[in-house]
Enzyme design. Structure first.
Site, PDB file in Angstrom:
ATOM      1  N   LEU A 135      11.048  32.633  39.374  1.00  0.00           N
ATOM      2  CA  LEU A 135      12.147  32.942  38.466  1.00  0.00           C
ATOM      3  C   LEU A 135      12.914  34.175  38.930  1.00  0.00           C
ATOM      4  O   LEU A 135      14.126  34.135  39.109  1.00  0.00           O
ATOM      5  CB  LEU A 135      11.624  33.151  37.041  1.00  0.00           C
ATOM      6  N   ARG A 247       2.821  37.048  29.028  1.00  0.00           N
ATOM      7  CA  ARG A 247       2.788  38.340  28.353  1.00  0.00           C
ATOM      8  C   ARG A 247       1.590  38.443  27.410  1.00  0.00           C
ATOM      9  O   ARG A 247       1.013  39.525  27.236  1.00  0.00           O
ATOM     10  CB  ARG A 247       4.080  38.552  27.566  1.00  0.00           C
ATOM     11  N   GLY A 343     -11.223  64.589  38.522  1.00  0.00           N
ATOM     12  CA  GLY A 343     -10.882  65.605  39.507  1.00  0.00           C
ATOM     13  C   GLY A 343     -10.526  65.001  40.846  1.00  0.00           C
ATOM     14  O   GLY A 343      -9.898  63.947  40.937  1.00  0.00           O
ATOM     15  N   GLU A 367       6.993  40.767  33.800  1.00  0.00           N
ATOM     16  CA  GLU A 367       7.055  39.954  32.578  1.00  0.00           C
ATOM     17  C   GLU A 367       7.808  40.691  31.465  1.00  0.00           C
ATOM     18  O   GLU A 367       7.460  40.613  30.290  1.00  0.00           O
ATOM     19  CB  GLU A 367       5.651  39.550  32.085  1.00  0.00           C
ATOM     20  N   THR A 369      10.197  44.514  31.353  1.00  0.00           N
ATOM     21  CA  THR A 369       9.921  45.946  31.437  1.00  0.00           C
ATOM     22  C   THR A 369       9.640  46.518  30.050  1.00  0.00           C
ATOM     23  O   THR A 369       9.990  45.916  29.022  1.00  0.00           O
ATOM     24  CB  THR A 369      11.110  46.699  32.050  1.00  0.00           C
TER      25      THR A 369
END
Length: 388
Positions: A135, A247, A343, A367, A369
């Site tokens: 897509l 999603r 750390g 998918e 933002t």
């Protein structure tokens, strides 16, 4: 005094059915046994083995929430929990499964012909055939309506030209679900990997999702028969419905990455000595841990509630945006905070937070933002579309 795991504080197991707990435990055991020992090497080597497909197929996680055609037909919640366990190992692992099941397989299952379903879904459920979802384009991500890939009817065939970018599983795929503009709107096509004019190019030098194959798809006058077109849709409703499925899995999956960061950090701070005391005994350490677990558990409760609504057929797409936005935004912050508690040790892949943080930079973006999901929610709350 007894200690608790993060999810014990909300009694997660008590909110799940027996089947959901069994699926969750089975996938977690599989991940710990077969995936976790290798993930550092896959991340370092910038790859994921293609032969994981049949392994995932044997586990039954490919298209597990779909019905029929060799798919397990589990609840949405069970699928979400599986995504959580997979992404606790690595976002690339969950992406492999999510793209296969929630994008490529779902597109065929929802919008395909019976012949297409019979041809592809059983072997995709077994992982013997891999799919990808074309897509996004180099210049069109958040605005798929602007896609330049075009399919022109030529007799009984279609001729497709264009390119797609950032395609997970692209060069691994046996079949690509490619979305294109047509004279009548938009259409999805099943393009097999050896079709003349169809090529893939892997994207290298990624700092995120390294244990995943990301590709460009190029279609140079690719000719396919009309039988390769998904016949049940001719609008952007097709790809957008698939994105909602993906999603949903991300909503759970990102929380798995966050949980893994916390689990590894808890082990570390209990052992690490600072000024002759465990790092875990300091107030600032405990404050960070408390805040992270609070956000994790809130996210799990939200995801679980939305999953129940999905299983009842009552989940609007705006609610999926709510869950995806929350999970990804909180998960990346948890990963970054865990890195501070580790750390200097936290900048190596010996511990997972820096790897999860890098991956979540992509998960926050793909998918939809974070900003797009904010606007979707804003539109739902005000009735005003502010996308342009």
């Amino acid at each position: 005094m007894a200690t608790y795991t993060p999810t014990q504080l909300i009694g997660l197991d008590n909110m799940l059915t027996l089947e959901e707990r069994q699926i969750c435990d089975t996938v977690r055991e599989f991940c710990d046994r077969d995936l976790r020992p290798h993930i550092e090497d896959w991340f370092e080597d910038h790859t994921i083995p293609r032969d994981l497909g049949p392994v995932f197929g044997q586990m039954g996680v490919l298209g597990m929430h779909l019905d029929g055609y060799g798919c397990a037909g589990t609840s949405a919640v069970a699928y979400g929990l599986a995504c959580m366990e997979l992404e606790a190992v690595d976002s690339g692992i969950r992406s492999f499964v999510s793209v296969q099941g929630s994008l490529a397989m779902y597109a065929i299952h929802r919008w395909g012909s019976e012949e297409q379903k019979q041809q592809w879904l059983p072997q995709m459920a077994e992982g013997k055939a891999i799919g990808c979802f074309g897509l996004t384009e180099p210049d069109f991500g958040s605005n798929p309506a602007g896609m330049r890939t075009y399919a022109k009817r030529d007799g009984d065939d279609w001729v497709i030209s264009g390119s797609k970018m950032w395609i997970t599983n692209g060069s691994l795929a046996d079949v690509a679900v490619v979305w294109a503009k047509t004279d009548d709107g938009y259409a999805g096509f099943l393009v097999e990997k050896d079709t003349p004019g169809f090529t893939t190019h892997d994207i290298a030098r990624k700092m995120s999702l390294r244990a995943s194959i990301t590709s460009e798809l190029v279609l140079d006058n690719v000719r396919v028969p009309d039988s390769a077109r998904l016949p049940e849709v001719n609008s952007l409703r097709g790809p957008l419905s698939c994105l909602n499925e993906a999603r949903f899995g991300i909503m759970f999956g990102a929380l798995g990455a966050a949980r893994d960061c916390i689990d590894q950090t808890l082990e570390y701070v209990k052992e690490r000595q600072v000024f002759d005391k465990p790092l875990s005994s300091y107030q600032l350490t405990q404050a960070k841990l408390a805040d992270m677990v609070l956000e994790l558990d809130k996210g799990i409760l939200l995801a679980l509630q939305l999953g129940r609504l999905k299983d009842e057929g009552k989940l609007p797409h705006e609610s999926i945006s709510l869950g995806k936005l929350n999970s990804t935004r909180e998960a990346i912050q948890i990963a970054r905070t865990c890195r501070t508690l580790l750390g200097a040790s936290g900048i190596t892949t010996e511990y997972s937070p820096i790897r999860h943080a890098n991956n979540l930079e992509s998960v926050l973006t793909y998918e939809g933002t974070a900003e797009m999901h904010q606007l979707i929610l804003g539109n739902a709350l005000t009735g005003e579309a502010a996308f342009r």
